[in-house]
Design a protein around this motif. Structure first.
Motif, short mmCIF file in Angstrom:
data_model
loop_
_atom_site.label_atom_id
_atom_site.label_comp_id
_atom_site.label_asym_id
_atom_site.label_seq_id
_atom_site.Cartn_x
_atom_site.Cartn_y
_atom_site.Cartn_z
N SER A 199 8.31 60.18 -32.17
CA SER A 199 9.28 60.90 -33.00
C SER A 199 10.37 61.55 -32.14
O SER A 199 10.08 62.14 -31.10
CB SER A 199 8.57 62.00 -33.81
OG SER A 199 7.55 61.46 -34.60
N GLY A 200 11.61 61.47 -32.62
CA GLY A 200 12.70 62.17 -31.95
C GLY A 200 12.56 63.65 -32.22
O GLY A 200 12.11 64.05 -33.29
N ARG A 201 12.90 64.45 -31.24
CA ARG A 201 12.74 65.90 -31.43
C ARG A 201 13.81 66.71 -30.70
O ARG A 201 14.54 66.17 -29.88
CB ARG A 201 11.36 66.38 -30.96
CG ARG A 201 11.07 66.12 -29.51
CD ARG A 201 10.15 64.96 -29.26
NE ARG A 201 8.85 65.10 -29.85
CZ ARG A 201 8.10 64.07 -30.16
NH1 ARG A 201 8.54 62.85 -29.98
NH2 ARG A 201 6.90 64.22 -30.68
N HIS A 202 13.84 68.00 -31.02
CA HIS A 202 14.72 68.93 -30.34
C HIS A 202 13.86 69.86 -29.49
O HIS A 202 12.67 70.02 -29.72
CB HIS A 202 15.54 69.76 -31.34
CG HIS A 202 16.53 68.96 -32.11
ND1 HIS A 202 17.55 68.28 -31.51
CD2 HIS A 202 16.63 68.71 -33.43
CE1 HIS A 202 18.27 67.66 -32.43
NE2 HIS A 202 17.73 67.90 -33.61
N LYS A 203 14.50 70.52 -28.54
CA LYS A 203 13.79 71.43 -27.63
C LYS A 203 13.07 72.53 -28.44
O LYS A 203 11.96 72.93 -28.12
CB LYS A 203 14.79 72.05 -26.67
CG LYS A 203 14.21 73.17 -25.81
CD LYS A 203 15.29 73.80 -24.95
CE LYS A 203 14.73 75.01 -24.24
NZ LYS A 203 15.25 76.28 -24.71
N GLN A 204 13.69 72.98 -29.53
CA GLN A 204 13.14 74.10 -30.29
C GLN A 204 11.90 73.73 -31.11
O GLN A 204 11.17 74.60 -31.56
CB GLN A 204 14.21 74.66 -31.24
CG GLN A 204 15.40 75.29 -30.53
CD GLN A 204 16.41 74.25 -30.04
OE1 GLN A 204 16.28 73.07 -30.34
NE2 GLN A 204 17.39 74.68 -29.27
N GLU A 205 11.69 72.45 -31.36
CA GLU A 205 10.60 72.04 -32.23
C GLU A 205 9.29 71.97 -31.45
O GLU A 205 8.85 70.91 -31.00
CB GLU A 205 10.95 70.70 -32.88
CG GLU A 205 12.13 70.82 -33.83
CD GLU A 205 12.67 69.48 -34.27
OE1 GLU A 205 12.30 68.47 -33.65
OE2 GLU A 205 13.46 69.45 -35.21
N ALA A 206 8.63 73.11 -31.32
CA ALA A 206 7.43 73.22 -30.50
C ALA A 206 6.31 72.31 -30.99
O ALA A 206 5.61 71.68 -30.18
CB ALA A 206 6.94 74.67 -30.49
N SER A 207 6.14 72.18 -32.30
CA SER A 207 5.06 71.36 -32.84
C SER A 207 5.25 69.89 -32.48
O SER A 207 4.28 69.18 -32.16
CB SER A 207 4.98 71.51 -34.36
OG SER A 207 6.19 71.11 -34.97
#
Length: 496
Positions: A199-207
């Motif tokens: 999954s693509g994610r951002h730095k802020q998305e800890a989960s």
């Protein structure tokens, strides 16, 4: 503060600014400390405007000065030393100094792809798998992206188009289970290369970052590839740090390098991860993936061409420089059938602009914005030649053969206009004239001995054989001389 807020400079502009600074230094009557300082300030300014990490820029300046002061060379040798020092330091910016993981034949290689949302990760997975499949590898792709709606369908459709093996589970919501199942499935099928899309994610998305970490622990990949959008600018450093803290990034693929890349963000991000760039994504098509070489990248950036990449491109396209076609070229012989075969080879090399950028001595971005139009133009020419007879294609005197009746028949047969057929014949005539002139000038010998071009009127003849607009873009007569010198020095002559 690592990045400037507004980064609009493309790599071609960065390269031209650095090249101008070096040229000013080389043309100075006296090469003193002031001249070198001015040159370094210009290079520094160009890199900072292109969003390069400030500390890296300062480091480059200091390292260049150290290398220069450590050598007592003077005159021409010192100019050459300065250029080599700048080249070396620029190369160091994009080369962490260690080699990336190299997949091994006849064994299982598990590659995990991670990256930001919108970076083009899923498309890059397809490109990467296809690159190896074309080389004879047995590959499989696994969709472990359960976060983005449509991720499963996208990768499955891509795999179908590229004829790749695909594994996914439309109903399972646990990406760790899907990843593990996919790896096990393809291992049983004997796949040498198993690529897992996450999954693509951002730095802020800890989960999501924790999920990525769990996937890595479960499938134990041989390499983790970080896919990064080369235009994200100042976000690159923070994003790269976040990924590196969770998983061990082993390689980087930079996407969207097709004309609007922000080079600074890319350079800084590579330094942050400590992982080498392995590929550049240069377009939307599955074939738009170029092997990255720090040497070639900096060489192309500074207008020195990319001989290494050019040779690889010619080889991978299956073009034989020793074929009868190119032997006839050197003898000054050229028919419409020869032109057809040559156009086929040109199209095999991919977009014209990318090919031109690899030639030493030519300015970067010379064909920018015209690539699709140029390729389409060549295909139209080939369509018209498909409507010609063997007699017309093989005749040595096309002007005498092509009467109005034949031209009308070719236009009707190809669905093109008479004017377009005449454009084709004009292009052929120009090409034929150039081939004959180059053949008489013994091009092979000249390429191996650039000094031979400077004698008599050889260079003037070559200049006359080139379209005036193209010659102007090359920098005129002087630019042509420079290109031919670099052509010889680069070793391209050995391919003739």
């Amino acid at each position: 503060i690592f990045f400037s807020k507004d980064t609009t400079m493309v790599l071609a502009e960065l390269g031209s600014k650095i090249t101008r600074a070096l040229a000013t230094m080389k043309n100075s009557t006296v090469l003193d400390e002031q001249v070198i300082d001015d040159m370094l300030k210009e290079i520094q300014r160009a890199l900072l405007e292109s969003d390069v990490n400030v500390r890296m820029v300062l480091s480059l300046r200091e390292n260049v000065k150290k290398k220069i002061s450590a050598d007592d060379a003077g005159g021409y040798n010192k100019r050459k030393l300065v250029q080599q020092a700048v080249f070396s330091e620029l190369k160091r910016l994009v080369d962490p100094g260690h080699k990336p993981y190299q997949p091994k034949r006849k064994q299982t290689n598990v590659i995990m792809f991670v990256g930001l949302q919108g970076a083009g990760k899923t498309t890059t997975v397809t490109k990467y798998a296809l690159y190896y499949q074309k080389k004879g590898w047995k590959t499989g792709v696994v969709c472990a992206d359960t976060f983005r709606a449509g991720a499963y369908d996208q990768l499955k459709q891509n795999a179908t188009k590229a004829k790749l093996k695909f594994y996914g589970d439309y109903t399972e919501t646990d990406p760790v289970l899907i990843a593990a199942g996919g790896v096990e499935h393809f291992k049983k099928e004997g796949c040498e290369l198993i690529i897992v899309d996450t999954s693509g994610r951002h730095k802020q998305e800890a989960s999501l970052l924790d999920e990525m970490e769990q996937v890595a622990k479960t499938i134990k990949p041989d390499d983790i590839v970080f896919v990064m959008d080369s235009s994200i600018g100042q976000a690159a450093q923070a994003q790269a740090d976040a990924f590196q803290k969770k998983v061990e990034v082993g390689s980087v693929i930079m996407t969207k390098f097709d004309g609007h890349a922000k080079g600074g963000g890319a350079l800084s991000a590579v330094a942050a991860t400590g992982a080498p760039i392995i590929f550049l994504g240069t377009g939307e098509h599955f074939d738009d993936l170029e092997v990255f070489s720090a040497q070639s990248f900096v060489s192309r950036l500074l207008g020195f061409g990319d001989v290494e990449g050019l040779v690889d491109k010619i080889k991978s396209a299956g073009i034989d420089s020793q074929s009868d076609l190119y032997k006839r070229f050197t003898e000054g012989d050229f028919t419409l059938r020869d032109m057809y075969e040559h156009l086929q080879n040109v199209i095999k090399l991919g977009p014209m602009g990318k090919f031109m950028d690899m030639l030493p001595g030519l300015p970067q971005g010379m064909m920018k914005g015209k690539e699709k139009e140029s390729t389409q133009h060549l295909k139209v020419f080939m369509t018209m030649m498909d409507s010609m007879t063997d007699f017309e294609l093989d005749h040595g005197q096309v002007k005498k053969v092509m009467n109005p009746s034949r031209i009308n028949r070719i236009a009707r047969g190809s669905g093109r206009s008479v004017a377009e057929v005449n454009d084709l014949l004009k292009a052929y005539t120009k090409f034929e004239e150039m081939v004959k002139k180059v053949g008489k000038m013994r091009f092979k010998q000249m390429a191996k001995d650039p000094s031979a071009m400077m004698r008599g009127n050889q260079m003037a003849q070559l200049a006359k054989a080139i379209d005036p607009n193209v010659l102007k873009q090359m920098g005129g007569y002087g630019g042509l001389q420079n290109m031919m010198k670099q052509f010889s020095a680069s070793g391209l002559d050995k391919m003739l």
